[in-house]
Design a protein around this motif. Structure first.
Motif, PDB file in Angstrom:
ATOM      1  N   ILE A 324       0.846  -1.199   0.000  1.00 47.04           N
ATOM      2  CA  ILE A 324       0.000   0.000   0.000  1.00 47.04           C
ATOM      3  C   ILE A 324       0.873   1.238   0.000  1.00 47.04           C
ATOM      4  CG2 ILE A 324      -1.872  -1.152   1.256  1.00 47.04           C
ATOM      5  CD1 ILE A 324      -0.950   0.447   3.768  1.00 47.04           C
ATOM      6  N   ASP A 325       0.275   2.353  -0.355  1.00 46.60           N
ATOM      7  CA  ASP A 325       0.933   3.655  -0.234  1.00 46.60           C
ATOM      8  C   ASP A 325       0.542   4.214   1.130  1.00 46.60           C
ATOM      9  OD1 ASP A 325       1.778   6.286  -0.300  1.00 46.60           O
ATOM     10  OD2 ASP A 325       1.294   6.557  -2.412  1.00 46.60           O
ATOM     11  N   SER A 326       1.491   4.202   2.061  1.00 42.74           N
ATOM     12  CA  SER A 326       1.172   4.599   3.433  1.00 42.74           C
ATOM     13  C   SER A 326       0.923   6.099   3.582  1.00 42.74           C
ATOM     14  CB  SER A 326       2.297   4.173   4.374  1.00 42.74           C
ATOM     15  OG  SER A 326       3.518   4.796   4.010  1.00 42.74           O
ATOM     16  N   LYS A 327       1.184   6.872   2.517  1.00 43.43           N
ATOM     17  CA  LYS A 327       1.019   8.326   2.621  1.00 43.43           C
ATOM     18  C   LYS A 327      -0.191   8.846   1.848  1.00 43.43           C
ATOM     19  CE  LYS A 327       5.961   9.122   3.334  1.00 43.43           C
ATOM     20  NZ  LYS A 327       7.190   9.807   2.846  1.00 43.43           N
ATOM     21  N   HIS A 328      -0.791   7.997   1.020  1.00 42.12           N
ATOM     22  CA  HIS A 328      -1.916   8.457   0.215  1.00 42.12           C
ATOM     23  C   HIS A 328      -3.031   7.411   0.185  1.00 42.12           C
ATOM     24  CE1 HIS A 328       1.572  10.684  -1.470  1.00 42.12           C
ATOM     25  NE2 HIS A 328       0.704  11.667  -1.547  1.00 42.12           N
ATOM     26  N   PHE A 329      -4.253   7.894   0.101  1.00 46.56           N
ATOM     27  CA  PHE A 329      -5.416   7.049  -0.133  1.00 46.56           C
ATOM     28  C   PHE A 329      -6.231   7.774  -1.193  1.00 46.56           C
ATOM     29  CE2 PHE A 329      -9.665   5.351   0.510  1.00 46.56           C
ATOM     30  CZ  PHE A 329      -9.418   3.992   0.715  1.00 46.56           C
ATOM     31  N   ASP A 330      -6.161   7.296  -2.433  1.00 48.52           N
ATOM     32  CA  ASP A 330      -6.784   7.990  -3.561  1.00 48.52           C
ATOM     33  C   ASP A 330      -8.032   7.257  -4.027  1.00 48.52           C
ATOM     34  OD1 ASP A 330      -4.747   9.842  -3.491  1.00 48.52           O
ATOM     35  OD2 ASP A 330      -3.552   8.826  -5.023  1.00 48.52           O
ATOM     36  N   ILE A 331      -9.065   8.040  -4.301  1.00 49.48           N
ATOM     37  CA  ILE A 331     -10.321   7.510  -4.842  1.00 49.48           C
ATOM     38  C   ILE A 331     -10.584   8.226  -6.159  1.00 49.48           C
ATOM     39  CG2 ILE A 331     -12.784   7.183  -4.423  1.00 49.48           C
ATOM     40  CD1 ILE A 331     -12.158   7.536  -1.416  1.00 49.48           C
ATOM     41  N   LYS A 332     -10.805   7.447  -7.228  1.00 45.45           N
ATOM     42  CA  LYS A 332     -11.013   8.044  -8.542  1.00 45.45           C
ATOM     43  C   LYS A 332     -12.360   7.628  -9.119  1.00 45.45           C
ATOM     44  CE  LYS A 332      -6.160   8.398  -9.952  1.00 45.45           C
ATOM     45  NZ  LYS A 332      -5.150   8.066 -10.992  1.00 45.45           N
ATOM     46  N   THR A 333     -13.018   8.603  -9.731  1.00 47.54           N
ATOM     47  CA  THR A 333     -14.183   8.319 -10.562  1.00 47.54           C
ATOM     48  C   THR A 333     -13.804   8.774 -11.976  1.00 47.54           C
ATOM     49  OG1 THR A 333     -15.243  10.487 -10.341  1.00 47.54           O
ATOM     50  CG2 THR A 333     -15.635   8.885  -8.582  1.00 47.54           C
ATOM     51  N   GLU A 334     -14.733   8.694 -12.907  1.00 46.54           N
ATOM     52  CA  GLU A 334     -14.420   9.128 -14.269  1.00 46.54           C
ATOM     53  C   GLU A 334     -14.129  10.620 -14.335  1.00 46.54           C
ATOM     54  OE1 GLU A 334     -17.527   7.950 -16.869  1.00 46.54           O
ATOM     55  OE2 GLU A 334     -17.106   5.797 -16.711  1.00 46.54           O
ATOM     56  N   GLN A 335     -14.720  11.357 -13.412  1.00 45.27           N
ATOM     57  CA  GLN A 335     -14.571  12.816 -13.479  1.00 45.27           C
ATOM     58  C   GLN A 335     -13.704  13.414 -12.368  1.00 45.27           C
ATOM     59  OE1 GLN A 335     -17.713  11.355 -13.251  1.00 45.27           O
ATOM     60  NE2 GLN A 335     -18.104  11.327 -15.465  1.00 45.27           N
ATOM     61  N   VAL A 336     -13.596  12.723 -11.246  1.00 46.48           N
ATOM     62  CA  VAL A 336     -12.989  13.345 -10.062  1.00 46.48           C
ATOM     63  C   VAL A 336     -11.982  12.399  -9.416  1.00 46.48           C
ATOM     64  CG1 VAL A 336     -13.460  14.303  -7.765  1.00 46.48           C
ATOM     65  CG2 VAL A 336     -15.094  14.670  -9.623  1.00 46.48           C
ATOM     66  N   THR A 337     -10.910  12.993  -8.888  1.00 48.84           N
ATOM     67  CA  THR A 337      -9.957  12.249  -8.066  1.00 48.84           C
ATOM     68  C   THR A 337      -9.926  12.873  -6.680  1.00 48.84           C
ATOM     69  OG1 THR A 337      -8.553  11.641  -9.942  1.00 48.84           O
ATOM     70  CG2 THR A 337      -7.540  11.558  -7.768  1.00 48.84           C
ATOM     71  N   ILE A 338     -10.088  12.049  -5.658  1.00 52.50           N
ATOM     72  CA  ILE A 338     -10.057  12.517  -4.271  1.00 52.50           C
ATOM     73  C   ILE A 338      -8.845  11.904  -3.591  1.00 52.50           C
ATOM     74  CG2 ILE A 338     -11.308  12.619  -2.075  1.00 52.50           C
ATOM     75  CD1 ILE A 338     -13.879  12.048  -3.690  1.00 52.50           C
ATOM     76  N   SER A 339      -7.990  12.740  -3.019  1.00 48.05           N
ATOM     77  CA  SER A 339      -6.813  12.254  -2.300  1.00 48.05           C
ATOM     78  C   SER A 339      -7.008  12.552  -0.820  1.00 48.05           C
ATOM     79  CB  SER A 339      -5.546  12.946  -2.813  1.00 48.05           C
ATOM     80  OG  SER A 339      -4.399  12.397  -2.211  1.00 48.05           O
ATOM     81  N   VAL A 340      -6.951  11.504  -0.009  1.00 42.61           N
ATOM     82  CA  VAL A 340      -7.261  11.627   1.415  1.00 42.61           C
ATOM     83  C   VAL A 340      -6.063  11.161   2.240  1.00 42.61           C
ATOM     84  CG1 VAL A 340      -8.913  11.009   3.218  1.00 42.61           C
ATOM     85  CG2 VAL A 340      -9.637  11.027   0.828  1.00 42.61           C
ATOM     86  N   ASP A 341      -5.792  11.843   3.334  1.00 41.17           N
ATOM     87  CA  ASP A 341      -4.797  11.351   4.282  1.00 41.17           C
ATOM     88  C   ASP A 341      -5.278   9.983   4.759  1.00 41.17           C
ATOM     89  OD1 ASP A 341      -3.377  10.732   6.654  1.00 41.17           O
ATOM     90  OD2 ASP A 341      -3.032  12.843   7.073  1.00 41.17           O
ATOM     91  N   PRO A 342      -4.428   8.935   4.629  1.00 44.90           N
ATOM     92  CA  PRO A 342      -4.882   7.588   5.005  1.00 44.90           C
ATOM     93  C   PRO A 342      -5.469   7.508   6.409  1.00 44.90           C
ATOM     94  CG  PRO A 342      -2.774   7.477   3.898  1.00 44.90           C
ATOM     95  CD  PRO A 342      -3.054   8.933   4.107  1.00 44.90           C
ATOM     96  N   GLU A 343      -5.011   8.364   7.310  1.00 47.00           N
ATOM     97  CA  GLU A 343      -5.512   8.336   8.684  1.00 47.00           C
ATOM     98  C   GLU A 343      -6.996   8.686   8.740  1.00 47.00           C
ATOM     99  OE1 GLU A 343      -4.462  10.362  13.033  1.00 47.00           O
ATOM    100  OE2 GLU A 343      -3.224  10.796  11.272  1.00 47.00           O
ATOM    101  N   TYR A 344      -7.463   9.446   7.724  1.00 47.51           N
ATOM    102  CA  TYR A 344      -8.855   9.900   7.736  1.00 47.51           C
ATOM    103  C   TYR A 344      -9.662   9.347   6.567  1.00 47.51           C
ATOM    104  CZ  TYR A 344      -6.859  13.176  11.065  1.00 47.51           C
ATOM    105  OH  TYR A 344      -6.203  13.722  12.138  1.00 47.51           O
ATOM    106  N   SER A 345      -9.184   8.239   5.991  1.00 47.54           N
ATOM    107  CA  SER A 345      -9.907   7.674   4.843  1.00 47.54           C
ATOM    108  C   SER A 345     -11.315   7.226   5.226  1.00 47.54           C
ATOM    109  CB  SER A 345      -9.124   6.505   4.247  1.00 47.54           C
ATOM    110  OG  SER A 345      -9.067   5.419   5.157  1.00 47.54           O
ATOM    111  N   TYR A 346     -11.535   6.933   6.520  1.00 45.00           N
ATOM    112  CA  TYR A 346     -12.860   6.463   6.971  1.00 45.00           C
ATOM    113  C   TYR A 346     -13.923   7.541   6.817  1.00 45.00           C
ATOM    114  CZ  TYR A 346     -11.963   9.267  11.160  1.00 45.00           C
ATOM    115  OH  TYR A 346     -11.703  10.303  12.014  1.00 45.00           O
TER     116      TYR A 346
END
Length: 384
Positions: A324-346
């Motif tokens: 895993i990437d311990s520094k990033h948690f990325d969520i992608k859709t066709e239109q948008v990319t959301i980058s979240v601090d893994p600590e707060y991905s919940y």
């Protein structure tokens, strides 16, 4: 090798502690694969600043993360008993690099295989004999109670780059003129230690291979020098792990499962760092399968994941830092990319709003757009 053993050797590469007496090597034209010049110099006869730079380059070949930049290369029993590759490495070590013919054979082996494009590079070789201090029951080293000498060689392969023209001051003329510093030796791109320093002793069945870029292991070099099956790079391990999750779990691999797996693995990584464990962190596919079951993944899907891991990794222990990437948690859709601090991905949730699947993120104070604070208003759409 573990982190403590690695640190013990790294501390050797200081002028006051080093037993390296000579530096050997050759400067290679990467395009023509011809040797431009040879290096055979006494560290004791060098200016201190120059000697420190050589030792610093060698030390960097022992840098990075175990299992990521530093990879165990394992020789088979047959190779150790009778093989050209192991015989050559052993001859370099046993001769303490003093035999020019053996060095030349090694140089030609490297030059004939290594692909660094058109870049020129420097092959550096050093031999060290480490009088390993005995450690008492309390773990403290007893320098006057050594019971063995660890004899090893270290190889660093460093790109040599042309410097750009810069503006420089010439004191005699009291003027500034353009000037170039010539060619500069860069940090090692790859290298190795032989034999490995396992349990604070020589292990001739292993070498420790270094690659500055964890996703580029220079397989052509491994094939020529070690002739062993190269381990998977960190990037390959992550790709295989993600493929196993996606293909085995199929529609059971939800956002919530992805968050849970990432979070649990991140917890293991952080706990390992806090405990300052010397041994590299490792988990089995079965342990990760247990995490999936705890997240509600059906038994047959979790079992399928473990089977896929067995096919990809062959039962080897997995390092979560490579998965895993311990520094990033990325969520992608066709239109948008959301980058979240893994600590707060919940905080990212899935909801059905007005009949549409949505990702929902609670917004508190301090919302910014392109670096500027913005207000969110009431959230109501004004009438036309």
């Amino acid at each position: 090798m573990n982190q403590k053993e690695l640190g013990e050797l790294r501390r050797r590469f200081r002028p006051e502690k080093s037993a390296v007496s000579r530096i050997y090597g050759c400067y290679v034209n990467g395009g023509s694969r011809e040797i431009i010049s040879y290096l055979d110099e006494s560290l004791g006869n060098m200016p201190q600043e120059e000697a420190e730079k050589y030792l610093s380059l060698l030390k960097k070949t022992l840098s990075g993360a175990l299992g990521k930049n530093l990879i165990d290369v394992v020789f088979s029993t047959a190779q150790v008993a009778d093989s050209d590759e192991h015989r050559l490495l052993s001859a370099l070590r046993e001769s303490q690099l003093r035999d020019g013919d053996i060095r030349e054979t090694f140089y030609r082996t490297v030059i004939g295989s290594l692909d660094l494009g058109e870049s020129n590079y420097l092959i550096l070789l050093a031999h060290d004999a480490y009088d390993v201090p005995h450690r008492g029951a309390d773990g403290e080293a007893q320098a006057d109670a050594s019971d063995q000498v660890f004899s090893y060689i270290l190889c660093s392969i460093c790109p040599v780059k042309n410097c750009k023209m810069e503006l420089g001051y010439f004191p005699g003329e009291n003027e500034f003129h353009s000037c170039a510093a010539g060619q500069v030796v860069s940090a090692p791109e790859l290298g190795f230690l032989f034999p490995a320093f396992d349990d604070r002793a020589a292990n001739i069945y292993n070498a420790l291979f270094y690659s500055r870029k964890a996703d580029q292991l220079h397989q052509e070099f491994i094939d020529a020098v070690f002739r062993t099956e190269p381990p998977m790079s960190a990037a390959e391990q992550r790709e295989a792990f993600q493929g196993a999750l996606s293909e085995a779990l199929e529609d059971a691999y939800s956002l919530e499962v992805a968050q849970a797996v990432h979070g649990r693995l991140l917890e293991r990584i952080e706990r390992h760092k806090e405990d300052k464990e010397a041994e590299p962190l490792a988990l089995s596919a079965g342990e990760i399968g247990g995490i999936l079951r705890e997240c509600g993944v059906p038994e047959e899907r979790a079992a399928a994941f473990q089977d896929r891991c067995g096919q990809s990794f062959g039962g080897a222990a997995l390092n979560p830092e490579n998965l895993i990437d311990s520094k990033h948690f990325d969520i992608k859709t066709e239109q948008v990319t959301i980058s979240v601090d893994p600590e707060y991905s919940y905080l990212v949730e899935t909801r059905i709003l007005d009949g549409r699947k949505c990702l929902v993120i609670p917004a508190g104070d301090g919302v910014e757009v392109n670096g500027l604070a913005v207000g969110l208003g009431s959230g109501e759409v004004p009438e036309a």
